[in-house]
Design a protein around this motif. Structure first.
Motif, mmCIF file in Angstrom:
data_model
loop_
_atom_site.group_PDB
_atom_site.id
_atom_site.type_symbol
_atom_site.label_atom_id
_atom_site.label_comp_id
_atom_site.label_asym_id
_atom_site.label_seq_id
_atom_site.Cartn_x
_atom_site.Cartn_y
_atom_site.Cartn_z
ATOM 1 N N GLU A 16 0.825 -1.210 0.000
ATOM 2 C CA GLU A 16 0.000 0.000 0.000
ATOM 3 C C GLU A 16 0.859 1.261 0.000
ATOM 4 O O GLU A 16 0.346 2.352 -0.184
ATOM 5 N N GLU A 17 2.169 1.100 0.150
ATOM 6 C CA GLU A 17 3.080 2.248 0.158
ATOM 7 C C GLU A 17 3.933 2.352 -1.104
ATOM 8 O O GLU A 17 4.175 3.450 -1.587
ATOM 9 N N VAL A 30 7.243 5.232 -4.825
ATOM 10 C CA VAL A 30 6.287 5.513 -3.761
ATOM 11 C C VAL A 30 4.945 5.793 -4.439
ATOM 12 O O VAL A 30 4.866 6.624 -5.348
ATOM 13 N N LEU A 31 3.898 5.088 -4.045
ATOM 14 C CA LEU A 31 2.614 5.192 -4.740
ATOM 15 C C LEU A 31 2.024 6.600 -4.701
ATOM 16 O O LEU A 31 1.303 6.986 -5.619
ATOM 17 N N ASP A 32 2.345 7.373 -3.672
ATOM 18 C CA ASP A 32 1.854 8.748 -3.623
ATOM 19 C C ASP A 32 2.440 9.601 -4.742
ATOM 20 O O ASP A 32 1.883 10.625 -5.103
ATOM 21 N N GLU A 33 3.581 9.181 -5.284
ATOM 22 C CA GLU A 33 4.260 9.955 -6.316
ATOM 23 C C GLU A 33 4.004 9.417 -7.722
ATOM 24 O O GLU A 33 4.534 9.943 -8.690
ATOM 25 N N VAL A 34 3.209 8.354 -7.837
ATOM 26 C CA VAL A 34 2.899 7.749 -9.138
ATOM 27 C C VAL A 34 1.544 8.256 -9.599
ATOM 28 O O VAL A 34 0.565 8.212 -8.856
ATOM 29 N N GLN A 35 1.475 8.734 -10.828
ATOM 30 C CA GLN A 35 0.230 9.264 -11.373
ATOM 31 C C GLN A 35 0.039 8.794 -12.810
ATOM 32 O O GLN A 35 0.991 8.438 -13.492
ATOM 33 N N GLY A 36 -1.196 8.839 -13.253
ATOM 34 C CA GLY A 36 -1.519 8.576 -14.648
ATOM 35 C C GLY A 36 -1.193 7.167 -15.123
ATOM 36 O O GLY A 36 -0.817 6.982 -16.283
ATOM 37 N N VAL A 37 -1.346 6.183 -14.274
ATOM 38 C CA VAL A 37 -1.025 4.804 -14.668
ATOM 39 C C VAL A 37 -2.080 4.294 -15.641
ATOM 40 O O VAL A 37 -3.281 4.441 -15.416
ATOM 41 N N HIS A 38 -1.608 3.712 -16.744
ATOM 42 C CA HIS A 38 -2.517 3.132 -17.725
ATOM 43 C C HIS A 38 -1.820 2.000 -18.472
ATOM 44 O O HIS A 38 -0.604 1.829 -18.377
ATOM 45 N N ARG A 127 -4.182 -5.735 -11.165
ATOM 46 C CA ARG A 127 -5.203 -5.799 -10.119
ATOM 47 C C ARG A 127 -4.604 -5.452 -8.749
ATOM 48 O O ARG A 127 -5.205 -4.734 -7.956
ATOM 49 N N ALA A 128 -3.390 -5.931 -8.492
ATOM 50 C CA ALA A 128 -2.736 -5.618 -7.216
ATOM 51 C C ALA A 128 -2.445 -4.126 -7.099
ATOM 52 O O ALA A 128 -2.636 -3.530 -6.033
ATOM 53 N N LEU A 129 -2.024 -3.515 -8.190
ATOM 54 C CA LEU A 129 -1.765 -2.078 -8.155
ATOM 55 C C LEU A 129 -3.056 -1.295 -7.935
ATOM 56 O O LEU A 129 -3.084 -0.333 -7.168
ATOM 57 N N MET A 130 -4.135 -1.736 -8.567
ATOM 58 C CA MET A 130 -5.430 -1.080 -8.349
ATOM 59 C C MET A 130 -5.852 -1.202 -6.883
ATOM 60 O O MET A 130 -6.327 -0.233 -6.290
ATOM 61 N N ARG A 131 -5.671 -2.379 -6.313
ATOM 62 C CA ARG A 131 -6.040 -2.579 -4.916
ATOM 63 C C ARG A 131 -5.181 -1.723 -3.994
ATOM 64 O O ARG A 131 -5.670 -1.176 -2.998
ATOM 65 N N ALA A 132 -3.902 -1.574 -4.316
ATOM 66 C CA ALA A 132 -3.016 -0.743 -3.495
ATOM 67 C C ALA A 132 -3.441 0.721 -3.570
ATOM 68 O O ALA A 132 -3.500 1.410 -2.544
ATOM 69 N N PHE A 133 -3.760 1.199 -4.782
ATOM 70 C CA PHE A 133 -4.235 2.576 -4.910
ATOM 71 C C PHE A 133 -5.568 2.766 -4.189
ATOM 72 O O PHE A 133 -5.808 3.802 -3.571
ATOM 73 N N GLU A 134 -6.421 1.762 -4.277
ATOM 74 C CA GLU A 134 -7.712 1.850 -3.599
ATOM 75 C C GLU A 134 -7.520 1.918 -2.088
ATOM 76 O O GLU A 134 -8.175 2.716 -1.403
ATOM 77 N N ALA A 135 -6.628 1.111 -1.558
ATOM 78 C CA ALA A 135 -6.355 1.135 -0.124
ATOM 79 C C ALA A 135 -5.794 2.493 0.291
ATOM 80 O O ALA A 135 -6.135 3.016 1.352
ATOM 81 N N ARG A 136 -4.949 3.071 -0.552
ATOM 82 C CA ARG A 136 -4.392 4.393 -0.251
ATOM 83 C C ARG A 136 -5.502 5.446 -0.246
ATOM 84 O O ARG A 136 -5.488 6.346 0.575
ATOM 85 N N SER A 137 -6.430 5.337 -1.177
ATOM 86 C CA SER A 137 -7.479 6.356 -1.247
ATOM 87 C C SER A 137 -8.463 6.224 -0.091
ATOM 88 O O SER A 137 -9.076 7.208 0.305
#
Length: 159
Positions: A16-17, A30-38, A127-137
């Protein structure tokens, strides 16, 4: 507070970090610094395009010659000419799979987070990355970050 691990393999870990990649060279995002993933699909292997064109030409040739076919051997040949290209095409898809890439921006710099031609592994990582971003949000202490919910909404739409 323990960190949840959403994906772990010998060369990648998503929590989640962070998004940590160990090969080909170690990189930690660091997931807080990652944007625009596609997702970006790689190019199609040229052999697949050639086989598709040859298959279309074979079907066209059989249709043009159909009125001239009068023996069982010729019908068998025509049937083989129509059936063979799709069979070869499906084999070529298995032998030359398309590579998929997870790309985005880290600190404003375009990066390729993950690439794979294995659809199963790629789906698991995505899917794991989506779940990590979801947990962060969902995390209450992260809700106040400007634009984070918007970034997750965009990620969810593109993935």
């Amino acid at each position: 507070m323990s960190t949840t691990v959403y994906y772990r393999s010998t060369d990648l870990m998503i929590t989640e970090e962070i998004f940590a990649l160990w090969s080909p060279e170690p990189q930690v995002y660091v997931l807080d610094e990652v944007q625009g993933v596609h997702v970006v699909r790689g190019s199609i292997h040229p052999a697949r395009i050639v086989l598709m064109v040859l298959g279309g030409l074979a079907v066209l040739a059989v249709l043009v010659a159909w009125p001239l076919i009068d023996s069982a051997g010729e019908f068998l040949f025509a049937f083989a000419a129509i059936v063979a290209p799709p069979m070869v095409g499906s084999t070529s898809r298995a032998l030359t799979p398309r590579t998929l890439h997870l790309v985005g921006h880290h600190l404003g710099v375009p990066v390729t987070l993950f690439s794979s031609s294995d659809m199963l592994v790629f789906g698991q990582v995505k899917r794991a990355l989506m779940r990590a971003f979801e947990a962060r949000s969902r995390s209450m202490d992260r809700r106040d970050l400007a634009g984070y919910d918007e970034a997750f909404r965009r990620l969810n739409q593109t993935l």
